[in-house]
Design an enzyme around this catalytic site. Structure first.
Site, PDB file in Angstrom:
ATOM      1  N   SER A 174       0.897  -1.234  -0.146  1.00 41.14           N
ATOM      2  CA  SER A 174       0.057   0.135  -0.055  1.00 41.14           C
ATOM      3  C   SER A 174       0.683   1.407   0.048  1.00 41.14           C
ATOM      4  O   SER A 174       1.664   1.332  -0.839  1.00 41.14           O
ATOM      5  CB  SER A 174      -1.218   0.006   1.124  1.00 41.14           C
ATOM      6  N   ASP A 384      -8.279  -5.231  -6.732  1.00 44.39           N
ATOM      7  CA  ASP A 384      -8.361  -4.137  -5.846  1.00 44.39           C
ATOM      8  C   ASP A 384      -8.525  -2.647  -6.777  1.00 44.39           C
ATOM      9  O   ASP A 384      -7.999  -2.521  -7.879  1.00 44.39           O
ATOM     10  CB  ASP A 384      -6.760  -4.046  -5.445  1.00 44.39           C
ATOM     11  N   HIS A 441      -7.069  -5.383  -1.698  1.00 45.76           N
ATOM     12  CA  HIS A 441      -6.160  -4.375  -1.069  1.00 45.76           C
ATOM     13  C   HIS A 441      -5.961  -4.614   0.345  1.00 45.76           C
ATOM     14  O   HIS A 441      -6.917  -4.406   1.124  1.00 45.76           O
ATOM     15  CB  HIS A 441      -6.628  -3.258  -1.326  1.00 45.76           C
TER      16      HIS A 441
END
Length: 464
Positions: A174, A384, A441
């Protein structure tokens, strides 16, 4: 006043040197831990005012031979404990046996510690259990955090010299996609300059990485079109009216604003982290707002805890509540050797950081590293929408590397686990990019078996 002075004395008495302790058991887990867990603090920065907390887990296979990973969770401000418990660590919550007041832990069969030594670091300062002894030291940025993490790694290796010869990889997911390449450059340059200790740096791993927030967020619209969430007509109109820029919009461009409003309505009930899962908004037990990643995955507030169980929708986010209950338990903090009084409350993702995003696009660091002899693994969950794979592929292609391996499926258990491709620069640098089929994610939380197979093969220099 006396109490405050005693607290300050306690804090400063703990700053003098780095301290660590072996944790043999943890509340919520039955019996002794079947792996070696060490926790501790390392002081960095001016006067060691920043105290970075870490969890170190030795490889369950061969600690002296297996790679050493430094793992950073995103945010910025999301605790390493989140990565440990929900993604790649050896422990996870047993949801079938846990209650709201009694979280239960079990072993993760797909923990990356089965093949690697991992340092889970709470960085930047203010994240997880990391803290500062002066208010000014809480101010941090992409570059300062990277510098402090590099200092942490140098000091940690000097106090753990037996791991100096292990292959070293800087890893994370991330928002750490911005910071990790900076750290890798610092380590590489430090080795070139002869700084002590020399590190056996081999490469880096990034999952669902933020690289340039503006471009990453803009790619949600092409991704939404590819996944049939946005119609052909609306997509073509939006692309034309907005000139391909869906974030920095001219406020006088009425056509673009109208298109984007229509796009927002199409996507407002879609869970960005994994578009196939239900969107579930919630509150933590102490009624603080939760977000996975600031400005990337925002949640609206609904108090799920107070809803009757039978009427409550299944919600992946609800799993995160157990981490708040567990990590804020005094017995847990004692077991982890957390310094009393240093943090008023543990947050999975700290939204109150004094943090400046001073690197708006980390591609320049990847371009620099592509001239070295390092290797890189970049992976994306293909469902994602927060950081879509199409944006990640875009910046990788912008590096103008040589394509060596064509876009091909790879398999786990006889089933397609994703699609990968390989880029190289001469006989030196190589970059493997892969999708994780069905991943969100971030990918290891959704597809742990496939992600474990991916890194096991890659660290061993096998094709995916």
């Amino acid at each position: 006043m006396l109490h405050l002075l005693l607290l300050l004395l306690l804090l400063f008495s703990n700053v003098g040197r780095s301290r660590s302790a072996v944790v043999k058991s943890l509340p919520g887990f039955s019996g002794d831990l079947p792996f070696k867990l060490e926790t501790g603090y390392v002081g960095v920065g001016e006067l060691q005012e920043v105290q970075l907390f870490y969890y170190f887990i030795e490889s369950e296979r061969s600690p002296k031979d297996d790679p050493l990973l430094l793992w950073l969770t995103g945010g910025p401000g999301c605790s390493a404990l989140s990565g440990l418990l929900f993604e790649i660590g050896p422990l996870q919550f047993d949801y079938s046996d846990s209650s709201e007041n009694r979280p239960v832990l079990k072993l993760n069969p797909y923990s990356w510690t089965k093949i690697a030594n991992i340092i889970f670091l709470d960085a930047p300062v203010g994240t997880g259990f990391s803290y500062a002894t002066a208010w000014r030291a809480y101010n941090s940025s992409d570059t300062s955090s990277a510098t402090q993490t590099y200092e942490f790694l140098r000091k940690w290796l000097m106090s753990h010299p037996r791991f100096l010869t292990n292959p070293l990889y800087i890893t994370g997911d991330s928002y750490s996609g911005v910071v990790v390449p900076i750290i890798v450059k610092e380590v590489y340059d430090g080795n070139e300059a002869g700084r002590e200790p020399p590190m056996n740096l081999k490469g880096y791993v990034l999952g669902n990485p933020v690289t340039c927030e503006v471009k990453d967020i803009s790619q949600r619209i092409p991704f939404g079109h590819k996944t049939a969430l946005i119609s052909d007509e609306l997509y073509e109109s939006t692309k034309k009216d907005c000139n391909g820029d869906y974030v920095n919009v001219d406020p006088t461009n009425g056509a673009c604003l109208t298109d984007l409003e229509m796009v927002s309505k199409r996507l407002e009930k879609i869970y960005l982290a994994q578009i196939l899962e239900p969107i579930c908004n919630f509150m933590s037990p102490n009624h603080t707002r939760l977000k996975w990643s600031r400005s990337i995955l925002e949640e609206n507030i609904i108090n799920v805890v107070s809803m009757p169980l039978q009427s409550r929708p299944w919600c992946r986010n609800y799993n995160y509540l157990y981490s708040y209950i567990w990590a804020n338990d005094r017995n847990v903090q004692e077991a982890l050797h957390i310094r009393e009084g240093t943090k008023p409350e543990w947050d999975r993702c700290n939204e109150s950081l004094s943090y400046t995003k001073d690197v708006l696009n980390s591609v320049v660091y990847h371009r620099y590293l592509s001239k070295t002899s390092l290797r890189a693994l970049i992976y994306s969950g293909d469902h994602d929408m927060a950081i879509p794979y199409v944006g990640t592929l875009d910046w990788i292609r912008s590096l103008n590397l040589t394509l060596l391996g064509m876009w091909s499926p790879w398999f786990v258990g006889g089933q397609v686990a994703g699609y990968s491709t390989l880029y190289v620069v001469g006989m030196k640098y190589d970059l493997t990019y892969t999708t994780i089929k069905g991943g969100g994610h971030t990918a290891p939380e959704y597809k742990p078996k496939e992600c474990f197979a991916m890194v096991d093969r890659w660290f061993s220099y096998y094709p995916l």
